[in-house]
Design an enzyme around this catalytic site. Structure first.
Site, PDB file in Angstrom:
ATOM      1  N   GLN A   1      44.646  41.212  35.518  1.00 56.56           N
ATOM      2  CA  GLN A   1      43.241  40.971  35.835  1.00 56.56           C
ATOM      3  C   GLN A   1      42.380  42.030  35.142  1.00 56.56           C
ATOM      4  O   GLN A   1      42.592  43.237  35.315  1.00 56.56           O
ATOM      5  CB  GLN A   1      42.971  40.987  37.348  1.00 56.56           C
ATOM      6  CG  GLN A   1      41.582  40.391  37.634  1.00 56.56           C
ATOM      7  CD  GLN A   1      41.094  40.561  39.054  1.00 56.56           C
ATOM      8  OE1 GLN A   1      41.302  41.600  39.657  1.00 56.56           O
ATOM      9  NE2 GLN A   1      40.437  39.537  39.585  1.00 56.56           N
TER      10      GLN A   1
ATOM     11  N   TYR B   1      31.194  43.038  40.627  1.00 51.56           N
ATOM     12  CA  TYR B   1      31.488  44.051  39.609  1.00 51.56           C
ATOM     13  C   TYR B   1      30.707  43.687  38.339  1.00 51.56           C
ATOM     14  O   TYR B   1      29.904  42.757  38.348  1.00 51.56           O
ATOM     15  CB  TYR B   1      33.007  44.173  39.410  1.00 51.56           C
ATOM     16  CG  TYR B   1      33.666  44.681  40.679  1.00 51.56           C
ATOM     17  CD1 TYR B   1      33.450  45.995  41.103  1.00 51.56           C
ATOM     18  CD2 TYR B   1      34.423  43.849  41.488  1.00 51.56           C
ATOM     19  CE1 TYR B   1      33.996  46.464  42.296  1.00 51.56           C
ATOM     20  CE2 TYR B   1      34.978  44.307  42.677  1.00 51.56           C
ATOM     21  CZ  TYR B   1      34.765  45.620  43.075  1.00 51.56           C
ATOM     22  OH  TYR B   1      35.289  46.077  44.257  1.00 51.56           O
TER      23      TYR B   1
ATOM     24  N   ARG C   1      37.875  34.622  37.404  1.00 52.97           N
ATOM     25  CA  ARG C   1      37.633  34.641  38.852  1.00 52.97           C
ATOM     26  C   ARG C   1      36.133  34.703  39.095  1.00 52.97           C
ATOM     27  O   ARG C   1      35.425  35.504  38.488  1.00 52.97           O
ATOM     28  CB  ARG C   1      38.335  35.854  39.483  1.00 52.97           C
ATOM     29  CG  ARG C   1      38.179  35.910  40.981  1.00 52.97           C
ATOM     30  CD  ARG C   1      39.165  36.863  41.639  1.00 52.97           C
ATOM     31  NE  ARG C   1      40.112  36.083  42.422  1.00 52.97           N
ATOM     32  CZ  ARG C   1      40.657  36.494  43.568  1.00 52.97           C
ATOM     33  NH1 ARG C   1      40.401  37.695  44.049  1.00 52.97           N
ATOM     34  NH2 ARG C   1      41.481  35.731  44.250  1.00 52.97           N
TER      35      ARG C   1
HETATM   36  C1  LIG Z   1      44.061  45.260  49.510  1.00 47.13           C
HETATM   37  C2  LIG Z   1      43.269  44.252  48.721  1.00 47.13           C
HETATM   38  C3  LIG Z   1      42.988  44.487  47.388  1.00 47.13           C
HETATM   39  C4  LIG Z   1      42.279  43.550  46.630  1.00 47.13           C
HETATM   40  N1  LIG Z   1      42.075  43.781  45.294  1.00 47.13           N
HETATM   41  C5  LIG Z   1      41.489  42.837  44.531  1.00 47.13           C
HETATM   42  C6  LIG Z   1      41.391  42.999  43.117  1.00 47.13           C
HETATM   43  O1  LIG Z   1      41.861  43.989  42.537  1.00 47.13           O
HETATM   44  N2  LIG Z   1      40.768  42.005  42.423  1.00 47.13           N
HETATM   45  C7  LIG Z   1      40.250  40.893  43.035  1.00 47.13           C
HETATM   46  O2  LIG Z   1      39.708  40.030  42.357  1.00 47.13           O
HETATM   47  N3  LIG Z   1      40.371  40.699  44.364  1.00 47.13           N
HETATM   48  C8  LIG Z   1      40.983  41.627  45.110  1.00 47.13           C
HETATM   49  N4  LIG Z   1      41.161  41.398  46.456  1.00 47.13           N
HETATM   50  C9  LIG Z   1      40.872  40.066  47.006  1.00 47.13           C
HETATM   51  C10 LIG Z   1      42.161  39.215  46.991  1.00 47.13           C
HETATM   52  O3  LIG Z   1      42.561  38.941  45.657  1.00 47.13           O
HETATM   53  C11 LIG Z   1      41.990  37.871  47.744  1.00 47.13           C
HETATM   54  O4  LIG Z   1      41.103  37.037  47.065  1.00 47.13           O
HETATM   55  C12 LIG Z   1      41.515  38.070  49.164  1.00 47.13           C
HETATM   56  O5  LIG Z   1      42.246  39.105  49.807  1.00 47.13           O
HETATM   57  C13 LIG Z   1      41.607  36.793  50.009  1.00 47.13           C
HETATM   58  O6  LIG Z   1      42.908  36.291  50.014  1.00 47.13           O
HETATM   59  P1  LIG Z   1      43.949  36.611  51.230  1.00 47.13           P
HETATM   60  O7  LIG Z   1      43.242  36.288  52.501  1.00 47.13           O
HETATM   61  O8  LIG Z   1      45.116  35.714  50.940  1.00 47.13           O
HETATM   62  O9  LIG Z   1      44.295  38.071  51.134  1.00 47.13           O
HETATM   63  C14 LIG Z   1      41.823  42.346  47.232  1.00 47.13           C
HETATM   64  C15 LIG Z   1      42.100  42.125  48.589  1.00 47.13           C
HETATM   65  C16 LIG Z   1      42.825  43.040  49.322  1.00 47.13           C
HETATM   66  C17 LIG Z   1      43.178  42.720  50.752  1.00 47.13           C
END
Ligand SMILES: Cc1cc2nc3c(=O)[nH]c(=O)nc-3n(C[C@H](O)[C@H](O)[C@H](O)COP(=O)(O)O)c2cc1C
Length: 355
Positions: free
Chosen positions: A101, A167, A214
């Site tokens: 990413q 971002y 994304r």
């Molecule tokens: C610990 C953590 C780190 C994340 N880091 C990123 C990231 O680096 N880039 C991004 O686009 N989204 C990031 N997200 C969002 C996740 O990619 C995801 O879209 C979001 O957590 C919802 O999905 P979930 O409910 O299955 O976790 C992060 C989420 C969490 C919980």
């Protein structure tokens, strides 16, 4: 009806073995210079072994000025290549497709880490950021394109451009971006830098390289109508293999009171051969099936994949599979190849994950 175990072909590159993708998850496990650590490599490799169709890295900064977190992965210099190359090789042996990413923090970067003033499309005294010059916008596009080239050289199957969550690319899409140089103001102009990044990556990478994007559906300075129009245009552009909609909760209704479910505002857009992914609170095989039944092609899993390194294998094998409820102990998380630095990061903000 599509099933989560169905392989997924994309316009470019390898077929994914199923419809489940590991979400990009910032895990703060990289070395201070942005090179990969063994803990971060192992965290991702274990998700490949755990059956995901795609394993994606955390947001990786494409330029030093874009670094937003301590321990963030970098893809800004050739010094980042050896670790990335090892990761790509190890992911390949697990049978997953792989992606990096690509990210730039913009006004949300951390000058204490980057050693540089924050960049933003507009003057932003609150974040101590000065509006980027035309030359800096050109450099930004070049940095994303160069980073994609590095991912390809390292052996990854593709990249996902991070245009979501406010971002830098999301800041260009933000209604507060009223630049008058063709990169701000109308939605078409606000979208221009994203389009130039995608076109640049397509022009410099090979025919087997998978390109994703994304996006945020609403919020972060965009209305649902604008989020939908942005998605419509990138889906129609033919530049993407997939669009990954970061919904945070796939079951939610639009915040602004629009009709129906948020997901429906994107699944009904014409998408040609471009695939559509959705992310947010998918914690069971039934949740993932529901997303496919709504018309998504890809289901992106975050927290569920922290709780189980093999969420994908389990969901494919057992239609009744449900992730165990958190929080987990540190020992349980270690057993899922979540390293100590990642556990500390989760403990600070996700108490439903770490006990
Ligand atoms: C610990 C953590 C780190 C994340 N880091 C990123 C990231 O680096 N880039 C991004 O686009 N989204 C990031 N997200 C969002 C996740 O990619 C995801 O879209 C979001 O957590 C919802 O999905 P979930 O409910 O299955 O976790 C992060 C989420 C969490 C919980």
């Amino acid at each position: 009806m599509t099933s989560i175990s169905d392989p997924l072909s994309l316009t470019h590159g390898p077929v994914w073995r199923n419809r489940l993708a590991l979400a990009p998850l910032t895990n703060t496990q990289s070395n201070p210079d942005g090179t990969l650590s063994e803990d971060e490599t192992r965290w991702l490799e274990a998700r490949g072994e755990g059956g995901f169709g795609l394993v994606m890295t955390a947001a990786a900064y494409v330029a030093p000025a874009g670094q937003a977190w301590a321990g963030q992965l970098g893809i800004a210099a050739d010094a980042h290549l050896p670790g990335l190359t090892r990761l790509a090789e190890r992911l390949r042996t697990t049978g997953t497709a792989s992606s990096v990413q690509l990210h730039h923090g913009g006004r949300r970067a951390d000058p204490a880490l980057s050693g540089r003033p924050n960049q933003c499309p507009w003057d932003d005294p609150e974040k101590n950021a000065v509006a980027m010059t035309a030359g800096e916008v050109e450099e930004l596009v070049a940095d994303f394109v160069a980073a994609a080239g590095r991912a390809e050289r390292a052996g990854f199957d593709g990249v996902e451009v991070h245009g979501a969550h406010g971002y830098l690319l999301g800041q260009f899409l933000d209604g507060r971006n009223q630049r008058t140089d063709g990169y701000g103001g109308s939605l078409d102009h606000r979208l221009r830098v994203v389009t130039e990044v995608l076109e640049g990556i397509r022009a410099t990478t090979g025919p087997d390289f998978q390109l994703g994007l994304r996006l945020t559906p609403e919020g972060n300075g965009i209305t649902l109508e604008e989020g939908r129009e942005t998605a419509r245009q990138v889906l129609a552009s033919g530049l993407l293999d997939y669009l990954d909609m970061s919904l945070w909760d796939v079951f939610m209704r639009p915040r602004g009171g629009a009709d129906g479910l948020l997901i429906e505002h994107f699944t009904d857009l014409p998408r040609g051969d471009t695939r559509l992914g959705v992310a947010g609170r998918v914690l069971s095989a039934a949740d993932a099936r529901w997303c496919l039944d709504q018309g998504a092609d890809i289901v992106t899993v975050g927290i569920g994949a922290i709780l189980h390194h093999d969420f994908a294998a389990r969901a494919v094998a057992d239609g009744e599979f449900q992730a165990r409820p958190g929080p987990l102990t540190r020992e349980q998380l270690r057993a899922e190849a979540v390293g100590p630095a990642f556990i500390d990061y989760l403990a600070a903000g996700w108490d439903h994950v770490v006990a």
